[in-house]
Design a protein around this motif. Structure first.
Motif, PDB file in Angstrom:
ATOM      1  N   ARG A  32      88.388  30.084 -17.238  1.00  0.00           N
ATOM      2  CA  ARG A  32      87.945  29.614 -15.911  1.00  0.00           C
ATOM      3  C   ARG A  32      87.235  30.750 -15.213  1.00  0.00           C
ATOM      4  NH1 ARG A  32      91.351  24.725 -13.837  1.00  0.00           N
ATOM      5  NH2 ARG A  32      92.092  23.948 -15.835  1.00  0.00           N
ATOM      6  N   LEU A  33      86.035  30.502 -14.792  1.00  0.00           N
ATOM      7  CA  LEU A  33      85.159  31.576 -14.324  1.00  0.00           C
ATOM      8  C   LEU A  33      84.711  31.339 -12.887  1.00  0.00           C
ATOM      9  CD1 LEU A  33      83.145  31.569 -17.643  1.00  0.00           C
ATOM     10  CD2 LEU A  33      84.626  33.422 -16.871  1.00  0.00           C
ATOM     11  N   PRO A  34      84.345  32.418 -12.199  1.00  0.00           N
ATOM     12  CA  PRO A  34      83.884  32.269 -10.812  1.00  0.00           C
ATOM     13  C   PRO A  34      82.556  31.518 -10.721  1.00  0.00           C
ATOM     14  CG  PRO A  34      84.080  34.605 -11.427  1.00  0.00           C
ATOM     15  CD  PRO A  34      84.365  33.827 -12.642  1.00  0.00           C
ATOM     16  N   VAL A  35      82.365  30.876  -9.595  1.00  0.00           N
ATOM     17  CA  VAL A  35      81.115  30.155  -9.349  1.00  0.00           C
ATOM     18  C   VAL A  35      80.043  31.120  -8.847  1.00  0.00           C
ATOM     19  CG1 VAL A  35      80.066  28.381  -7.881  1.00  0.00           C
ATOM     20  CG2 VAL A  35      82.304  27.985  -8.896  1.00  0.00           C
ATOM     21  N   LEU A  36      80.494  32.177  -8.187  1.00  0.00           N
ATOM     22  CA  LEU A  36      79.570  33.151  -7.583  1.00  0.00           C
ATOM     23  C   LEU A  36      79.549  34.415  -8.449  1.00  0.00           C
ATOM     24  CD1 LEU A  36      78.107  32.671  -4.885  1.00  0.00           C
ATOM     25  CD2 LEU A  36      79.867  34.020  -3.775  1.00  0.00           C
ATOM     26  N   SER A  67      73.269  40.955  -3.284  1.00  0.00           N
ATOM     27  CA  SER A  67      72.738  39.625  -3.550  1.00  0.00           C
ATOM     28  C   SER A  67      73.615  38.928  -4.582  1.00  0.00           C
ATOM     29  CB  SER A  67      71.298  39.729  -4.058  1.00  0.00           C
ATOM     30  OG  SER A  67      70.831  38.438  -4.358  1.00  0.00           O
ATOM     31  N   VAL A  68      74.130  37.760  -4.218  1.00  0.00           N
ATOM     32  CA  VAL A  68      74.965  36.984  -5.139  1.00  0.00           C
ATOM     33  C   VAL A  68      74.330  35.606  -5.310  1.00  0.00           C
ATOM     34  CG1 VAL A  68      77.154  38.166  -4.734  1.00  0.00           C
ATOM     35  CG2 VAL A  68      76.462  36.324  -3.207  1.00  0.00           C
ATOM     36  N   ALA A  69      74.673  34.946  -6.428  1.00  0.00           N
ATOM     37  CA  ALA A  69      74.066  33.643  -6.711  1.00  0.00           C
ATOM     38  C   ALA A  69      75.128  32.655  -7.156  1.00  0.00           C
ATOM     39  CB  ALA A  69      73.003  33.790  -7.798  1.00  0.00           C
ATOM     40  N   LEU A  70      74.930  31.385  -6.771  1.00  0.00           N
ATOM     41  CA  LEU A  70      75.747  30.318  -7.337  1.00  0.00           C
ATOM     42  C   LEU A  70      75.303  30.184  -8.783  1.00  0.00           C
ATOM     43  CD1 LEU A  70      75.540  27.648  -4.496  1.00  0.00           C
ATOM     44  CD2 LEU A  70      77.535  28.976  -5.172  1.00  0.00           C
ATOM     45  N   ARG A  71      76.230  30.202  -9.704  1.00  0.00           N
ATOM     46  CA  ARG A  71      75.834  30.257 -11.121  1.00  0.00           C
ATOM     47  C   ARG A  71      74.929  29.079 -11.496  1.00  0.00           C
ATOM     48  NH1 ARG A  71      81.881  28.710 -13.431  1.00  0.00           N
ATOM     49  NH2 ARG A  71      81.880  26.602 -12.581  1.00  0.00           N
ATOM     50  N   PRO A  72      73.786  29.377 -12.134  1.00  0.00           N
ATOM     51  CA  PRO A  72      72.917  28.301 -12.589  1.00  0.00           C
ATOM     52  C   PRO A  72      73.283  27.845 -13.997  1.00  0.00           C
ATOM     53  CG  PRO A  72      71.806  30.401 -12.851  1.00  0.00           C
ATOM     54  CD  PRO A  72      73.151  30.711 -12.257  1.00  0.00           C
ATOM     55  N   GLU A  73      74.140  28.611 -14.670  1.00  0.00           N
ATOM     56  CA  GLU A  73      74.584  28.293 -16.031  1.00  0.00           C
ATOM     57  C   GLU A  73      75.823  29.126 -16.304  1.00  0.00           C
ATOM     58  OE1 GLU A  73      73.480  30.308 -19.414  1.00  0.00           O
ATOM     59  OE2 GLU A  73      74.225  31.852 -18.067  1.00  0.00           O
ATOM     60  N   GLY A  74      76.501  28.868 -17.432  1.00  0.00           N
ATOM     61  CA  GLY A  74      77.802  29.498 -17.648  1.00  0.00           C
ATOM     62  C   GLY A  74      77.844  30.654 -18.633  1.00  0.00           C
ATOM     63  N   ALA A  81      82.513  38.244 -18.147  1.00  0.00           N
ATOM     64  CA  ALA A  81      83.976  38.255 -18.049  1.00  0.00           C
ATOM     65  C   ALA A  81      84.610  38.865 -19.306  1.00  0.00           C
ATOM     66  CB  ALA A  81      84.495  36.836 -17.836  1.00  0.00           C
ATOM     67  N   LEU A  82      84.131  38.452 -20.469  1.00  0.00           N
ATOM     68  CA  LEU A  82      84.757  38.925 -21.703  1.00  0.00           C
ATOM     69  C   LEU A  82      84.510  40.421 -21.919  1.00  0.00           C
ATOM     70  CD1 LEU A  82      84.189  35.903 -24.129  1.00  0.00           C
ATOM     71  CD2 LEU A  82      86.188  36.449 -22.769  1.00  0.00           C
ATOM     72  N   ALA A  98      84.488  24.568 -18.087  1.00  0.00           N
ATOM     73  CA  ALA A  98      83.934  23.359 -17.480  1.00  0.00           C
ATOM     74  C   ALA A  98      83.762  23.652 -16.010  1.00  0.00           C
ATOM     75  CB  ALA A  98      84.895  22.194 -17.673  1.00  0.00           C
ATOM     76  N   GLY A  99      82.639  23.277 -15.451  1.00  0.00           N
ATOM     77  CA  GLY A  99      82.494  23.511 -14.023  1.00  0.00           C
ATOM     78  C   GLY A  99      81.102  23.236 -13.524  1.00  0.00           C
ATOM     79  N   GLU A 100      80.965  23.385 -12.200  1.00  0.00           N
ATOM     80  CA  GLU A 100      79.687  23.059 -11.590  1.00  0.00           C
ATOM     81  C   GLU A 100      78.707  24.208 -11.680  1.00  0.00           C
ATOM     82  OE1 GLU A 100      82.972  23.700 -10.330  1.00  0.00           O
ATOM     83  OE2 GLU A 100      82.712  21.720  -9.400  1.00  0.00           O
ATOM     84  N   MET A 101      77.456  23.853 -11.869  1.00  0.00           N
ATOM     85  CA  MET A 101      76.347  24.802 -11.928  1.00  0.00           C
ATOM     86  C   MET A 101      75.346  24.362 -10.859  1.00  0.00           C
ATOM     87  SD  MET A 101      77.294  26.544 -14.609  1.00  0.00           S
ATOM     88  CE  MET A 101      78.778  26.243 -15.560  1.00  0.00           C
TER      89      MET A 101
END
Ligand code: HAM
Length: 430
Positions: A32-36, A67-74, A81-82, A98-101
């Motif tokens: 599970r990963l951050p959106v930002l 500058s931060v971004a809402l992730r456009p892809e995972g 993260a890894l 699984a999550g929103e982009m």
């Protein structure tokens, strides 16, 4: 950005559960990963000159000015993260998320600014065997969802970063000499991202490309052997595919194998799942050189396809509850809540809604009907005193019955087991 209302969310749950089951069944572990994330991560990982980074990212300045971004892809976030958690040293990883982009694209059917991806990534395995595994996993998804007849596979070999760089030079040289015949988009890409010209929709550009140098001329023997290994594995597995030399993908990190699962049943947004190998990405983002490969599927598109193929299942999706407990006198509400809880404990998976808000039985039965329940339990003073509840069958399944409470669980279980719940309902014996 869309709202997903309860009726649609039921289909989401069904599809997500099935997909998750396939992933877990293949030994993939959830992450599970951050959106930002830092904007820089996507600029470097996905590529400065890609549409995603150039025009589609939702970026904002954090309070400290970063500058931060809402992730456009995972993928980039997963690699970040890894690396950060030290999970890529001398080990392999098979993970999914699984999550929103978020991408600022022109919204249309199957294309949204907030969309949901399910992605799988594998690290530390350089061979074509794992390419085949991931593609075969995609096919397992479509089978599990009953949409396999509506998804076809395209694959391509992009070669090493080196081979691509040499090809890029030759392509730019060829197209620069014929610049005036290119469509406007491709003229712009000639400077910024020439490989994307290969998937131009313009007929004039495609006519030019027919005579252009091709990437396959620049591939080195190892890369060719890798791709052949994948093709052989797919042949052995009986997976049909088309090799599409125009499949270049819109993200810069790919090397060697790329693939897309496409449906022709949804109009122009036909790519339901896409991915490929990215052997240079871990190193690019600061880790030790580690091969990687993965894919992501677009949940909305898969759901649109599922709804188109399984439209007949709509009635099954209309039910929010299996049983509706009516409370004849308000003072028995707590008793009814307690009974519902006991039934749920004894019948895992059953959905019981307990009436709240009082009112006449007639109105409560109306609510019961709206909930989609098949059975209404009537609970009142008489019932509690006599130790039995009245079961009313709401879908023409039989006469009203009085059921002793100690037998209620067994009776309900037997009743639901006799119904043909198909694949969508609760399975009481689970
Ligand atoms: P992508 O091709 O950009 O790849 O997106 C993957 C899938 O997400 C697409 O095939 C499509 O189904 C869905 N999708 C993309 N944009 C939208 C949108 N605006 N609205 C609805 N659905 C959309 C990637 O994102 C890579 N990270 C995939 C990957 C993982 N490659 C290696 N590992």
């Amino acid at each position: 950005m869309r709202d997903v209302l309860p009726e649609e969310a039921r289909r989401w749950r069904l599809v997500e559960d099935r997909l998750r089951q396939c992933l877990l069944g293949n030994g993939y572990e959830e992450i599970r990963l951050p959106v930002l994330e830092a904007t820089e991560l996507f600029a470097r990982g996905v590529g400065e000159a890609t549409d995603i980074v150039e025009k589609e990212m939702y970026t904002l300045a954090d309070r400290d000015g970063e500058s931060v971004a809402l992730r456009p892809e995972g993928t980039a976030g997963c690699v970040r993260a890894l690396i950060q958690q030290g999970l890529l040293y001398n080990q392999t990883q098979r993970v999914f998320y699984a999550g929103e982009m978020f991408r600022y694209e022109r919204p249309q059917k199957g294309r949204y600014r907030q969309f949901y991806q399910l992605g799988a990534e594998v690290f530390g395995l350089p061979g074509p065997d794992v390419d085949a595994e991931l593609i075969f996993l995609g096919l397992e998804f479509w089978r599990a969802l009953g949409i396999a007849d509506h998804a076809r596979l395209e694959i391509n070999n992009l070669g090493s970063a080196d081979a691509r760089a040499r090809f890029k030079v030759a392509l730019v040289e060829y197209l620069s000499a014929r610049q005036d015949d290119l469509d406007a988009d491709s003229q712009r890409r000639l400077q910024s991202n020439p490989l994307r010209i290969l998937d131009s929709k313009s007929a004039a550009t495609q006519a030019l490309l027919a005579q252009a140098p091709s990437l396959s001329q620049f591939l080195d023997p190892d890369s060719r052997a890798h791709f052949q290994g994948l093709c052989d594995a797919l042949d052995t597995l009986g997976v049909s595919y088309t090799v599409n030399p125009g499949l270049v993908r819109g993200l810069d990190y790919y090397t060697h194998t790329v693939f897309e699962w496409i449906t022709d049943s949804l109009g122009s947004q036909g790519a339901i799942c896409a991915g490929g190998r990215y052997d240079g990405l871990v190193e690019l983002l600061g880790g030790k050189a580690t091969p990687g490969i993965g894919f992501a599927l677009g949940l909305e598109r898969v759901l649109l396809l599922h709804a188109a193929v399984h439209a007949d299942a709509a009635a099954e999706f209309a039910a929010a509850a299996d049983v509706y407990s009516c409370v004849l006198e308000p003072e028995h509400h707590s008793w009814a809540l307690g009974l519902s809880q006991k039934l749920r404990d004894a019948l895992p998976g059953i959905r019981i809604r307990t009436h709240a808000g009082g009112g006449k039985l007639k109105n409560q039965l109306k609510r019961a009907d709206q909930s989609g329940a098949r059975v209404a339990l009537l609970i009142g003073t008489d019932e509690i005193q006599s130790g039995a509840v009245t079961a009313k069958f709401l879908r023409g399944d039989g006469e009203q019955q009085t059921l002793p409470i100690e037998k209620l669980t067994a009776d309900l279980k037997a009743y639901f087991e006799t119904l043909d719940r198909g694949e969508l309902g609760v399975r009481l014996s689970d």
